[in-house]
Motif scaffolding. Structure first.
Motif, PDB file in Angstrom:
ATOM      1  N   LYS A   1       3.925  -1.266  -4.356  1.00 15.87           N
ATOM      2  CA  LYS A   1       3.810  -1.843  -2.849  1.00 15.87           C
ATOM      3  C   LYS A   1       5.168  -1.442  -2.130  1.00 15.87           C
ATOM      4  O   LYS A   1       4.890  -1.080  -0.842  1.00 15.87           O
ATOM      5  CB  LYS A   1       3.682  -3.285  -2.862  1.00 15.87           C
ATOM      6  CG  LYS A   1       2.324  -3.713  -3.300  1.00 15.87           C
ATOM      7  CD  LYS A   1       2.276  -5.381  -3.311  1.00 15.87           C
ATOM      8  CE  LYS A   1       0.802  -5.537  -3.753  1.00 15.87           C
ATOM      9  NZ  LYS A   1       0.630  -7.101  -3.826  1.00 15.87           N
ATOM     10  N   ASP A   2       6.235  -1.134  -2.528  1.00  8.94           N
ATOM     11  CA  ASP A   2       7.143  -0.639  -2.105  1.00  8.94           C
ATOM     12  C   ASP A   2       7.204   0.616  -1.568  1.00  8.94           C
ATOM     13  O   ASP A   2       7.201   1.104  -0.535  1.00  8.94           O
ATOM     14  CB  ASP A   2       8.609  -0.661  -2.741  1.00  8.94           C
ATOM     15  CG  ASP A   2       9.124  -2.318  -2.871  1.00  8.94           C
ATOM     16  OD1 ASP A   2       8.806  -3.020  -1.992  1.00  8.94           O
ATOM     17  OD2 ASP A   2       9.933  -2.437  -3.677  1.00  8.94           O
TER      18      ASP A   2
ATOM     19  N   ALA B   1       4.382   1.135   1.270  1.00  6.42           N
ATOM     20  CA  ALA B   1       5.033   0.870   2.615  1.00  6.42           C
ATOM     21  C   ALA B   1       5.982   1.708   2.997  1.00  6.42           C
ATOM     22  O   ALA B   1       5.883   2.018   4.382  1.00  6.42           O
ATOM     23  CB  ALA B   1       5.778  -0.648   2.344  1.00  6.42           C
TER      24      ALA B   1
ATOM     25  N   LYS C   1       5.291   3.876   6.571  1.00  4.04           N
ATOM     26  CA  LYS C   1       6.371   3.817   7.621  1.00  4.04           C
ATOM     27  C   LYS C   1       6.455   5.340   7.853  1.00  4.04           C
ATOM     28  O   LYS C   1       6.878   5.609   9.173  1.00  4.04           O
ATOM     29  CB  LYS C   1       7.576   3.105   7.306  1.00  4.04           C
ATOM     30  CG  LYS C   1       8.619   2.987   8.154  1.00  4.04           C
ATOM     31  CD  LYS C   1       9.608   1.993   7.675  1.00  4.04           C
ATOM     32  CE  LYS C   1      10.581   2.053   8.963  1.00  4.04           C
ATOM     33  NZ  LYS C   1      11.671   1.063   8.633  1.00  4.04           N
TER      34      LYS C   1
ATOM     35  N   TYR D   1      -1.328  -1.347   8.594  1.00  6.78           N
ATOM     36  CA  TYR D   1      -0.696  -1.440   7.333  1.00  6.78           C
ATOM     37  C   TYR D   1      -1.737  -2.167   6.024  1.00  6.78           C
ATOM     38  O   TYR D   1      -1.917  -1.708   5.346  1.00  6.78           O
ATOM     39  CB  TYR D   1       0.553  -1.848   6.887  1.00  6.78           C
ATOM     40  CG  TYR D   1       0.936  -1.844   5.443  1.00  6.78           C
ATOM     41  CD1 TYR D   1       1.450  -0.962   5.023  1.00  6.78           C
ATOM     42  CD2 TYR D   1       1.042  -3.237   4.854  1.00  6.78           C
ATOM     43  CE1 TYR D   1       1.756  -0.616   3.716  1.00  6.78           C
ATOM     44  CE2 TYR D   1       1.493  -3.087   3.392  1.00  6.78           C
ATOM     45  CZ  TYR D   1       1.779  -1.942   2.919  1.00  6.78           C
ATOM     46  OH  TYR D   1       2.124  -1.789   1.713  1.00  6.78           O
TER      47      TYR D   1
ATOM     48  N   HIS E   1      -3.502  -0.322   2.908  1.00  5.52           N
ATOM     49  CA  HIS E   1      -3.242  -0.939   1.513  1.00  5.52           C
ATOM     50  C   HIS E   1      -4.473  -1.171   0.930  1.00  5.52           C
ATOM     51  O   HIS E   1      -4.777  -0.779  -0.282  1.00  5.52           O
ATOM     52  CB  HIS E   1      -2.472  -2.248   1.713  1.00  5.52           C
ATOM     53  CG  HIS E   1      -2.152  -2.878   0.320  1.00  5.52           C
ATOM     54  ND1 HIS E   1      -3.089  -3.742  -0.279  1.00  5.52           N
ATOM     55  CD2 HIS E   1      -1.028  -2.831  -0.635  1.00  5.52           C
ATOM     56  CE1 HIS E   1      -2.589  -3.934  -1.417  1.00  5.52           C
ATOM     57  NE2 HIS E   1      -1.486  -3.432  -1.545  1.00  5.52           N
TER      58      HIS E   1
END
Length: 85
Positions: free
Chosen positions: A9-10, A13, A17, A65, A69
């Motif tokens: 997930k990091d 993200a 970005k 986002y 995801h």
């Protein structure tokens, strides 16, 4: 397993970005096309527009986002819905 989920997930993200070059919090068609071209994916304009329409599940003309995801990890959305029921 939890560490693995947090790490992915990091990463996702950070990827989102980096693709969101205007900092709007969503990806427009130009940002997605630029990112795909950087990854070596070259499509005709018409094929790319069809692909973007498929990616834009909410038909807003941009990808948020959460939509991004769920596009990458659809099983997470299925699990969330199952747990909420």
């Amino acid at each position: 397993r939890f560490k693995e989920m947090g790490a992915r997930k990091d990463f996702l993200a950070k990827l989102f970005k980096s693709m969101d070059t205007d900092g709007s919090g969503s990806l427009d068609i130009g940002e997605v096309k630029t990112a795909m071209m950087k990854m070596g994916v070259h499509l005709s304009s018409s094929k790319f527009k069809r692909l973007f329409r498929l990616m834009d599940a909410t038909r807003t003309g941009s990808i948020s986002y959460p939509d991004f995801h769920n596009l990458i990890f659809p099983e997470d959305e299925i699990m969330e819905k199952a747990q909420a029921a």
